[in-house]
Design a protein around this motif. Sequence first.
Motif, PDB file in Angstrom:
ATOM      1  N   ASP A   1       0.812  -1.216   0.000  1.00 17.84           N
ATOM      2  CA  ASP A   1       0.000   0.000   0.000  1.00 17.84           C
ATOM      3  C   ASP A   1       0.844   1.263   0.000  1.00 17.84           C
ATOM      4  O   ASP A   1       0.565   2.221  -0.706  1.00 17.84           O
ATOM      5  CB  ASP A   1      -0.908   0.007   1.237  1.00 17.84           C
TER       6      ASP A   1
ATOM      7  N   TYR B   1       0.910   4.308  -2.708  1.00 16.16           N
ATOM      8  CA  TYR B   1       0.615   5.644  -2.181  1.00 16.16           C
ATOM      9  C   TYR B   1       1.700   6.635  -2.602  1.00 16.16           C
ATOM     10  O   TYR B   1       1.426   7.727  -3.084  1.00 16.16           O
ATOM     11  CB  TYR B   1       0.536   5.548  -0.653  1.00 16.16           C
TER      12      TYR B   1
ATOM     13  N   LYS C   1       1.400   7.600  -6.178  1.00 17.16           N
ATOM     14  CA  LYS C   1       0.317   8.548  -6.456  1.00 17.16           C
ATOM     15  C   LYS C   1       0.714   9.956  -6.019  1.00 17.16           C
ATOM     16  O   LYS C   1       0.308  10.938  -6.644  1.00 17.16           O
ATOM     17  CB  LYS C   1      -0.955   8.095  -5.753  1.00 17.16           C
TER      18      LYS C   1
ATOM     19  N   LYS D   1      -0.494  14.214   2.313  1.00 22.18           N
ATOM     20  CA  LYS D   1      -0.162  12.826   1.941  1.00 22.18           C
ATOM     21  C   LYS D   1       1.113  12.364   2.641  1.00 22.18           C
ATOM     22  O   LYS D   1       1.219  11.226   3.081  1.00 22.18           O
ATOM     23  CB  LYS D   1       0.025  12.722   0.420  1.00 22.18           C
TER      24      LYS D   1
ATOM     25  N   LYS E   1      -2.172  -8.527   4.648  1.00 21.86           N
ATOM     26  CA  LYS E   1      -3.382  -8.187   3.918  1.00 21.86           C
ATOM     27  C   LYS E   1      -4.038  -9.441   3.364  1.00 21.86           C
ATOM     28  O   LYS E   1      -5.244  -9.649   3.512  1.00 21.86           O
ATOM     29  CB  LYS E   1      -3.010  -7.250   2.772  1.00 21.86           C
TER      30      LYS E   1
ATOM     31  N   LYS F   1      -3.312  -2.914  10.887  1.00 22.09           N
ATOM     32  CA  LYS F   1      -3.869  -2.028   9.845  1.00 22.09           C
ATOM     33  C   LYS F   1      -3.370  -0.594  10.009  1.00 22.09           C
ATOM     34  O   LYS F   1      -3.335   0.163   9.061  1.00 22.09           O
ATOM     35  CB  LYS F   1      -5.386  -2.030   9.916  1.00 22.09           C
TER      36      LYS F   1
ATOM     37  N   GLN G   1      -2.194  -0.563   6.154  1.00 21.83           N
ATOM     38  CA  GLN G   1      -3.236  -0.200   5.204  1.00 21.83           C
ATOM     39  C   GLN G   1      -3.265   1.286   4.917  1.00 21.83           C
ATOM     40  O   GLN G   1      -3.348   2.106   5.828  1.00 21.83           O
ATOM     41  CB  GLN G   1      -4.594  -0.637   5.746  1.00 21.83           C
ATOM     42  N   MET G   2      -3.191   1.587   3.655  1.00 20.02           N
ATOM     43  CA  MET G   2      -3.274   2.992   3.259  1.00 20.02           C
ATOM     44  C   MET G   2      -4.118   3.073   2.011  1.00 20.02           C
ATOM     45  O   MET G   2      -3.835   2.408   1.026  1.00 20.02           O
ATOM     46  CB  MET G   2      -1.894   3.541   2.919  1.00 20.02           C
ATOM     47  N   THR G   3      -5.136   3.853   2.045  1.00 16.02           N
ATOM     48  CA  THR G   3      -5.893   4.059   0.820  1.00 16.02           C
ATOM     49  C   THR G   3      -5.717   5.493   0.384  1.00 16.02           C
ATOM     50  O   THR G   3      -5.837   6.417   1.190  1.00 16.02           O
ATOM     51  CB  THR G   3      -7.385   3.747   1.021  1.00 16.02           C
ATOM     52  N   PHE G   4      -5.429   5.629  -0.866  1.00 16.53           N
ATOM     53  CA  PHE G   4      -5.156   6.958  -1.393  1.00 16.53           C
ATOM     54  C   PHE G   4      -6.469   7.590  -1.812  1.00 16.53           C
ATOM     55  O   PHE G   4      -7.195   7.054  -2.628  1.00 16.53           O
ATOM     56  CB  PHE G   4      -4.212   6.841  -2.581  1.00 16.53           C
ATOM     57  N   THR G   5      -6.771   8.705  -1.233  1.00 15.38           N
ATOM     58  CA  THR G   5      -7.959   9.414  -1.665  1.00 15.38           C
ATOM     59  C   THR G   5      -7.572  10.841  -1.973  1.00 15.38           C
ATOM     60  O   THR G   5      -6.769  11.440  -1.262  1.00 15.38           O
ATOM     61  CB  THR G   5      -9.043   9.420  -0.570  1.00 15.38           C
TER      62      THR G   5
END
Lengths: 356, 685
Positions: free
Chosen positions: A250, A254, A257, A277, B602, B621, B625-629
């Motif tokens: 992840d 990241y 991006k 970020k 994961k 997590k 866990q990283m979600t790019f928004t």
Amino acid sequence: MSLWVDQYRPRSLDALSYHHGLSERLKALAASGDFPHMLFYGPSGAGKKTRISCTLKQLFGSGVEKLKIDQRVFLSPSKRKIEINIVQSNYHIEITPSEAGNYDRVVIQELLKEIAQTQQVDMGAKQRFKVVIINEADSLSRDAQAALRRTMEKYMSNMRIILCANSTSRLIAPIKSRCLLMRVAAPSEDEMLAVLQSVARRVGFDLPPEAGTKIVEDSNGNLRKALLVLEALKMQSPDLTGPLSIAKPDWEVYCHKVADLIVSEQSPARVMEVRTKFYELLSHCIPPTVILKTVAERVVDKVDESLKADIMHWAAFYEVRMRNGNKKIYHLEAWVVKVMSLYKQFFYNIDMSEFD
Amino acid sequence: MAPKSQAQTQPQVGKRKPTKSSSLHRTVRLDGERIPSSSAPSRMTRMDPLTAFSKSVTTVSTVNKINASQSQGQKFKGKGKAKIQEYESENSGEDGQAAGFLWVDKYEPMTEAQLAVHARKVEDVRRWFDEAFEGGPSGKLTKYRRILVLTGPSGTGKTATVRVLAKEMGFEIMEWKNTIGEAQNFFSQESNTSDYEGLFTKFEAFLARASTCHNIFASSSAQKSKNRRIILLEDLPNILHSKTQTQFHEALHALVSAQSANPVPVVIIISDSGLRGEATDERRAEAGGWGWGKDKTQIIDVRTVLPKDLLGGQFVTEISFNPIAPTLLRKALQAMLSIHFSRSSASAPSKEVLDTIVESANGDIRSAIMALQFACIIEFPGRGKKRLGEQRIVLEAVTRREQSLALFHLLGKVLYNKRMGDPPSASASAKDLQKERDIDAALKPSVKLPVHLHQHDRRASRVNVESLYADSPIDTSLFSLYIHQNYTQFCNEVEESEDLADWLSWIDASGGDMWYQANPHQFHLLTLGTLHSLPSPVPRRSQKYYKPEFFGFLQKEKDAWDSVCATRDWLIDDLLSRDGSGWRAGGWTKNDVVLEVGGVLKAQDAIQNSKYARPPPPVHKLFSQMTFTRTGNTVRASQLDERDDFQADQQLGLDRDLDMVSPSSIYKMAEEKGGWLESDDIDEF
């Protein structure tokens, strides 16, 4: 059940599947009775620690495999408690001083003194000395390295130090000169594939060659990463056939991006967004150096040839500042703004030349 | 004027026995003990543990020796109550002794109406006392109202409020004083040098006795108050000494946990002392080197005074006082002046003087009164406008407090980057314009730079960095975080940001590892660098200031590191549990775990049936866990208000080492968890 990386790790020098020349040399060294301080270096996932443990076994026999984990408390000069996990057997002790943050010097000094001043009591021991393994030696502070240098000479009679580092460039010369340097290079693709296949065989399945090749390509010479990816893939799709998609971690996605954000727009508002970020990455414990490196590599991929050198130059520049400074975010951001400005001016100049 | 001023301190008594009563005052004061006198009526007893309990006989005899008779003292005490009326009383023939009294003592508020504190605050405190003595509406809150902590800057009427309420609600205040007059007692009684008690032992004895025993010397008024007493701790033991601090915490614990039918509530008063620009570095230097943790405990604040479990617990209530609002302050000062000058031939100071004092007092009523008294004493030479100007200069020199610049204004001054000849803003009043012109007139125009340096040409700045440095309420490190959080809004182009970001980076990295290598010019560099980099004039687009997000993320990072440790322990334990395979046990460094194990974890979470004996800790997590928004430009940081102070952020800890959890951040969390409600006592029974 533990991870495959741990479970199928070679236990002796003979069982190592590549760098046979190195193994022979280590074996000879262990047999000679005069064992020097050593510094193992090489990229991560090349097998440095595996070789260190195999060498230890060669030196002391299977007694080193009986490990226990201690939590030790050290007192900093300002009376702050520092808790550190220490793995040890009767013959060796293993520490990661970087976990002590700024106080690595205290930890190193205390611990080494303590070990050095106690004689080996086990009469049946094969060697008279104890071994101290220092992981991530390249992240030791200057202070700690200086402290180490004296200790290495003084307690040579009953202690040997094995340092483990990714690169020797951050170690001070006096330490390098007191050690026997052992370079553990990353395995070649064929060697990695062979290891993957042998692990698969021992787990009890066949690794399709395409899948193996793909994993090897993706892991970029890091065998540990390759094995972890293999295990993750096996969990996701047990038959390992068909088109495999190796998901990047992840944090890496990241970072990429973030790099895209930098390239797509250059404005103070965008700086603000990138900063958030970066904060996010930092708060996920990703080391700032890794962040900078990953983002920089991605940015370099996307920009014009003439800018690449500059971008990397500034990345290195701000990396040094980051090491000296306290607030990592300033330096990451300073680099981003620099890159944005370079990138913007590059396009501005192109436009100008067209007008001429 | 001076002889007049003491007139009010000695009421009728002073008239009758002027010499004796004043000598009583003096002697008792020198003795380190203030027997109820001018400032307090008889119900209030200040206790010195030495004299109040073990050696009380001595004290009484001392007083006797000095005073003509005990009855005289009693008489005087009895009259003390007449103090409220004393303002109106006409006095003459007073002696010169009382001239030393300060207005602060003389005009100490006697009723709630005289308090300059906001009525709601007083109401809060009153309600607490009510609950402590009567148990509130349900009658059961007594149990929880054990410790009241009053915090706030100095001179905001914390002590005065307690005193006034003591009078109005009729309870007795027992106050602890650290005695220094102890040696004196030694020499007077050569016999018992052996039973020397440490100061803290005395303190403990005081607490124990004060909470259980009754005052046998209590006068008749004590019976009226139905034995209502409180313990007031303002002069705390030396809690910067870690051992004393621990003992103090234990004493408080014991006090709170003691089961008593009629507990004596404790009031602790803590004045916040702010930090100045370079304060942190100095403290670090004192602490010797890296001053980790130690520099935290060098501040007396609510977090060092109270143990953290009590602070978040149900027994402690904290009420914080704000600086006194200018309107209230002015009202109080005016009331005081009208009383003072009602009988005086001298004329009251002009409105301008009062304005200056109110302006510069910064909400500190004590300093305001001091300044006012000073202003009334000195004679300003000259006449008319010149005199007024001189008055202003002198008063500014006297009343100027070091922290007179709010954080909000500090940021504004720097980030708006005003320079000589800036067009005036549309909303500026005529006064502002005049001010700007004055500043411009005093500035020297900047020197013209040679051609090759023309990109550094700037008009002279209206910002005076030296005075900012002197007035800054925060240290450089925190200041730089605020600049960092907010600068992008003030830049038009990325190039301006480039310079600024580089300054921030350079300043952070400058200096060496050790405290003595710290760069002493950081504040100046930061301010000048910022001013130099920002565009001029700065675009006005109703920018808002935000608090640094830094601390929030720092906290998150610490939590994530904890989860990394948990995950690593899981990896290692799993290995050790299998005999003989603990081969690489120590080999997992934290970075390895963060960077490489994520994928497996994961995948492991995705499939439900775990192949592991123990599943990995779910906290992983936090780092894996990283979600790019794309959040766009929404800023999640909370906005900085003009009235906000920096304390809260300060307490979050400015750690040099980001890997370590700062103790104060834990307090912070504990604070958030412990929210006891008024209705809690209903569940209890």
